[in-house]
Design a protein around this motif. Structure first.
Motif, PDB file in Angstrom:
ATOM      1  N   MET A 134       0.943  -1.446  -0.020  1.00  0.00           N
ATOM      2  CA  MET A 134       0.199  -0.040  -0.042  1.00  0.00           C
ATOM      3  C   MET A 134       0.965   1.374  -0.109  1.00  0.00           C
ATOM      4  N   ILE A 135       1.954   1.199   0.499  1.00  0.00           N
ATOM      5  CA  ILE A 135       2.908   2.510   0.968  1.00  0.00           C
ATOM      6  C   ILE A 135       3.233   2.940  -0.329  1.00  0.00           C
ATOM      7  N   LYS A 136       3.589   2.038  -1.487  1.00  0.00           N
ATOM      8  CA  LYS A 136       3.945   2.668  -2.695  1.00  0.00           C
ATOM      9  C   LYS A 136       3.085   3.233  -3.387  1.00  0.00           C
ATOM     10  N   ILE A 137       1.540   2.730  -3.270  1.00  0.00           N
ATOM     11  CA  ILE A 137       0.589   3.262  -4.038  1.00  0.00           C
ATOM     12  C   ILE A 137       0.325   4.760  -3.612  1.00  0.00           C
ATOM     13  N   LEU A 138       0.611   4.803  -2.222  1.00  0.00           N
ATOM     14  CA  LEU A 138       0.269   6.122  -1.391  1.00  0.00           C
ATOM     15  C   LEU A 138       1.421   7.079  -2.272  1.00  0.00           C
ATOM     16  N   LEU A 139       2.522   6.463  -2.319  1.00  0.00           N
ATOM     17  CA  LEU A 139       3.708   7.338  -2.613  1.00  0.00           C
ATOM     18  C   LEU A 139       3.645   7.959  -4.216  1.00  0.00           C
ATOM     19  N   ILE A 140       3.073   6.944  -4.891  1.00  0.00           N
ATOM     20  CA  ILE A 140       2.656   7.282  -6.541  1.00  0.00           C
ATOM     21  C   ILE A 140       1.696   8.247  -6.499  1.00  0.00           C
ATOM     22  N   PHE A 141       0.676   8.018  -5.577  1.00  0.00           N
ATOM     23  CA  PHE A 141      -0.451   9.064  -5.661  1.00  0.00           C
ATOM     24  C   PHE A 141      -0.242  10.349  -5.216  1.00  0.00           C
ATOM     25  N   THR A 142       0.568  10.475  -4.250  1.00  0.00           N
ATOM     26  CA  THR A 142       1.049  11.883  -3.777  1.00  0.00           C
ATOM     27  C   THR A 142       1.981  12.603  -4.590  1.00  0.00           C
ATOM     28  N   LEU A 143       2.961  11.558  -5.209  1.00  0.00           N
ATOM     29  CA  LEU A 143       4.054  12.303  -6.053  1.00  0.00           C
ATOM     30  C   LEU A 143       3.329  13.000  -7.234  1.00  0.00           C
ATOM     31  N   ASN A 144       2.313  12.142  -7.727  1.00  0.00           N
ATOM     32  CA  ASN A 144       1.779  12.704  -9.074  1.00  0.00           C
ATOM     33  C   ASN A 144       0.631  13.986  -8.730  1.00  0.00           C
ATOM     34  N   MET A 145       0.300  14.052  -7.477  1.00  0.00           N
ATOM     35  CA  MET A 145      -0.733  15.061  -7.235  1.00  0.00           C
ATOM     36  C   MET A 145       0.240  16.311  -6.843  1.00  0.00           C
ATOM     37  N   MET A 146       1.626  16.199  -6.549  1.00  0.00           N
ATOM     38  CA  MET A 146       2.269  17.239  -6.175  1.00  0.00           C
ATOM     39  C   MET A 146       3.229  17.636  -7.457  1.00  0.00           C
ATOM     40  N   LEU A 147       3.460  16.634  -8.497  1.00  0.00           N
ATOM     41  CA  LEU A 147       3.771  16.826  -9.856  1.00  0.00           C
ATOM     42  C   LEU A 147       3.044  17.900 -10.729  1.00  0.00           C
ATOM     43  N   LEU A 148       1.691  17.612 -10.626  1.00  0.00           N
ATOM     44  CA  LEU A 148       0.699  18.497 -11.437  1.00  0.00           C
ATOM     45  C   LEU A 148       0.952  19.881 -10.989  1.00  0.00           C
ATOM     46  N   PRO A 149       0.972  20.490 -10.087  1.00  0.00           N
ATOM     47  CA  PRO A 149       1.167  21.794  -9.766  1.00  0.00           C
ATOM     48  C   PRO A 149       2.626  22.525 -10.017  1.00  0.00           C
ATOM     49  N   ILE A 150       3.636  21.681  -9.915  1.00  0.00           N
ATOM     50  CA  ILE A 150       4.949  22.044 -10.030  1.00  0.00           C
ATOM     51  C   ILE A 150       4.956  22.123 -11.788  1.00  0.00           C
ATOM     52  N   ILE A 151       4.611  21.358 -12.630  1.00  0.00           N
ATOM     53  CA  ILE A 151       4.610  21.186 -13.987  1.00  0.00           C
ATOM     54  C   ILE A 151       3.521  22.626 -14.322  1.00  0.00           C
ATOM     55  N   THR A 152       2.814  22.655 -13.880  1.00  0.00           N
ATOM     56  CA  THR A 152       1.831  23.770 -14.232  1.00  0.00           C
ATOM     57  C   THR A 152       2.546  25.164 -13.955  1.00  0.00           C
ATOM     58  N   PHE A 153       3.193  25.436 -12.932  1.00  0.00           N
ATOM     59  CA  PHE A 153       4.008  26.681 -12.650  1.00  0.00           C
ATOM     60  C   PHE A 153       5.031  26.828 -13.606  1.00  0.00           C
ATOM     61  N   GLY A 154       5.877  25.812 -13.812  1.00  0.00           N
ATOM     62  CA  GLY A 154       7.182  25.628 -14.518  1.00  0.00           C
ATOM     63  C   GLY A 154       6.595  26.142 -16.177  1.00  0.00           C
ATOM     64  N   LEU A 155       5.651  25.394 -16.642  1.00  0.00           N
ATOM     65  CA  LEU A 155       5.315  25.975 -17.785  1.00  0.00           C
ATOM     66  C   LEU A 155       4.466  27.248 -17.947  1.00  0.00           C
TER      67      LEU A 155
END
Length: 414
Positions: free
Chosen positions: A1-22
């Motif tokens: 379960m912990i890896k699934i949590l990590l992947i979800f959190t990582l992607n949800m944090m990745l979206l705003p970082i990409i948005t800000f950068g672009l």
């Protein structure tokens, strides 16, 4: 379960970082470039994750029938509220969604990018949620109120998967009854914050992720817990103002448990991609706070703070609002008469941060320089309910852990 949590959190944090950068680098209205670059980055990151992380065992998630029942009822209420309140509660349409709409439409219509605007209501609110909404809005090419509600529903869905997966491990009849009781009492209230389109749902999710990260890292020595913890606390400070306080409390707990643990923190135990996103998340937080020059909603006058703190009527007024929440969650978590001995040190190490978080909310209401009745009516129950999933899940995990130890000890004696 912990890896699934990590992947979800990582992607949800990745979206705003990409948005800000672009938004910073691309010319306004470059929608095709935004779609292509963001899609490629997300696919590349997730390809790297799937190729290098072994997540096969984590995917084996079973659905609990009681959680499924409440999720189904909650979903009906979720969309029923959206039908009558498509822009969310007042704080959503006036602040969170308004920022997201401004950021995304400015880009789509060819205006220059600005991470902060003076005319925003509560500009000091962190920027992660508006950037997440902006990502999907720009990707679609137009604004629609379905984006914020679908984003909120995705968090609610993932929260259901976590609770369901853990509840499915419960075999003790008494523990199962208490789980159903807590879920029955608190979920009707919790669905209110889940559907209001504000950042409380994300804070609630990240609190749970942080506790699970600490729990699995220290109690089961799962190294991914360290990556999840770092991502979660950086995500927290970028989500709501109180996230900074929560992150400090959680860091104290982590440091104390680390001090008494045999585990050694090694950089190689932190996934590279998690470390990179954590660093970018911290930079985004610092940059936004520097841009706004506002760190809090209001400034506290020491004299007013001291006077409010000594005002017994304010304390009684706040506690009267909190009473219902305590009865159905916090006191139930501690005092439910279950015949399972939870190790005292283990119990205290997880109840301490929850006490700290609830105490912070209690004092913030007592000390507020604004109208206390308005704050209590509009926010207090809602923000305290942020802790409900963590209370429920940790209640189950600590007792499941104790039952497991009891069974092992009995078998060893036999």
């Amino acid at each position: 379960m912990i890896k699934i949590l990590l992947i979800f959190t990582l992607n949800m944090m990745l979206l705003p970082i990409i948005t800000f950068g672009l938004l910073v680098t691309l010319q306004p209205s470059s929608i095709s470039k935004f779609r292509f670059i963001s899609f490629c980055l997300i696919v590349l990151v997730n390809y790297f994750i799937l190729k290098n992380w072994k997540i096969e065992k984590d995917i084996n998630i079973k659905i609990d029938k009681f959680a499924l029942l409440y999720f189904g009822l909650g979903s009906l209420l979720f969309w029923f509220r959206f039908y009558y309140e498509p822009e969310g509660m007042w704080d959503a349409w006036a602040a969170w969604n308004a920022k997201a709409k401004d950021l995304s439409l400015s880009f789509l219509r060819g205006y220059d990018f600005a991470l902060y605007r003076d005319y925003w209501l509560n500009p000091q609110y962190p920027i992660i949620l508006p950037l997440q909404i902006s990502f999907f809005t720009i990707f679609l090419g137009h604004w629609t109120p379905f984006v914020p509600i679908f984003l909120g529903y995705s968090y609610y869905l993932f929260l259901f998967i976590i609770v369901s997966s853990i509840a499915n491990r419960v075999s003790n009849t008494t523990l199962l009854k208490h789980y159903i009781l807590l879920l029955s009492l608190a979920h009707p209230l919790y669905i209110n914050i889940a559907s209001d389109q504000c950042a409380d749902l994300i804070v609630s999710q990240l609190l749970l992720h942080s506790f699970l990260a600490i729990y699995f890292y220290f109690e089961f020595k799962i190294k991914e817990g360290l990556s999840l913890f770092l991502l979660s606390i950086v995500f927290l400070i970028n989500t709501k103002l109180e996230g900074g306080v929560f992150s400090i409390i959680l860091l104290i707990v982590f440091i104390v448990k680390q001090f008494f643990s045999e585990l050694k923190i090694r950089i190689r135990n932190i996934h590279l991609i998690s470390l990179v996103i954590t660093v970018f998340g911290a930079i985004l937080f610092i940059y936004y706070k520097y841009s706004t020059q506002q760190f809090t909603t209001y400034k506290l006058d020491p004299v007013t703070v001291f006077r409010n703190f000594l005002d017994w009527e304010r304390h009684m007024k706040v506690f009267s609002y909190l009473g219902l929440f305590f009865l159905i969650t916090f006191f139930a978590f501690i005092f439910l008469p279950i015949k399972i001995r939870v190790e005292k040190k283990l119990f205290l190490s997880y109840i301490f941060p929850l006490v700290g978080i609830l105490s912070f909310y209690y004092l913030s209401m007592v000390l507020t320089p604004f109208n206390i009745d308005w704050h209590l009516n509009t926010a207090y129950i809602r923000i305290n309910l942020q802790t409900f999933p963590t209370l429920l899940v940790m209640y189950l995990l600590l007792h499941i852990n104790s039952l497991s130890h009891m069974t092992n000890n009995t078998q060893s004696k036999l």
